[in-house]
Design a protein around this motif. Structure first.
Motif, PDB file in Angstrom:
ATOM      1  N   CYS A 239       0.837  -1.196   0.000  1.00 42.23           N
ATOM      2  CA  CYS A 239       0.000   0.000   0.000  1.00 42.23           C
ATOM      3  C   CYS A 239       0.873   1.249   0.000  1.00 42.23           C
ATOM      4  CB  CYS A 239      -0.905  -0.006   1.230  1.00 42.23           C
ATOM      5  SG  CYS A 239      -1.849   1.519   1.436  1.00 42.23           S
TER       6      CYS A 239
ATOM      7  N   LEU B 119      -1.811  -4.402  -1.717  1.00 41.90           N
ATOM      8  CA  LEU B 119      -3.074  -3.953  -2.296  1.00 41.90           C
ATOM      9  C   LEU B 119      -3.845  -5.133  -2.865  1.00 41.90           C
ATOM     10  CD1 LEU B 119      -1.783  -0.824  -4.242  1.00 41.90           C
ATOM     11  CD2 LEU B 119      -3.110  -0.824  -2.118  1.00 41.90           C
TER      12      LEU B 119
ATOM     13  N   CYS C  88      -6.443  -1.124  -0.150  1.00 44.32           N
ATOM     14  CA  CYS C  88      -5.621  -1.636   0.940  1.00 44.32           C
ATOM     15  C   CYS C  88      -6.542  -2.237   2.002  1.00 44.32           C
ATOM     16  CB  CYS C  88      -4.777  -0.537   1.565  1.00 44.32           C
ATOM     17  SG  CYS C  88      -3.809  -1.134   2.977  1.00 44.32           S
TER      18      CYS C  88
END
Length: 78
Positions: free
Chosen positions: A25, A33, A50
């Motif tokens: 992230c 992610l 995220c």
């Protein structure tokens, strides 16, 4: 340009080519992610999320893109 913006752009470049890559992230750097593709006509929206901090970003791409069939949701036109 902010550093977090630069990191989101880098994440987008990587995940545009291969949505299965592990990308941390850009905001919290604590989780990878998750990627969700949504298809609408000739456009695919790739949502980057995220799971740790819930930050979100998306990119719109013209087909063809590499999308595993089970990894996207098709939106039918009205």
């Amino acid at each position: 340009m902010k550093d977090t913006t630069k990191r989101w752009l880098e994440a987008a470049k990587i995940l545009c080519e291969d949505p299965n890559q592990s990308v941390r992230c850009p905001e919290c750097n604590e989780s990878d992610l998750t990627v969700k593709d949504v298809e609408s006509g000739s456009i695919v929206e790739r949502h980057l999320i995220c799971p740790k901090c819930n930050k979100y970003n998306a990119m719109r791409m013209s087909k063809p893109v590499k999308i595993p069939a089970a990894d996207y949701t098709k939106i039918e036109p009205n």
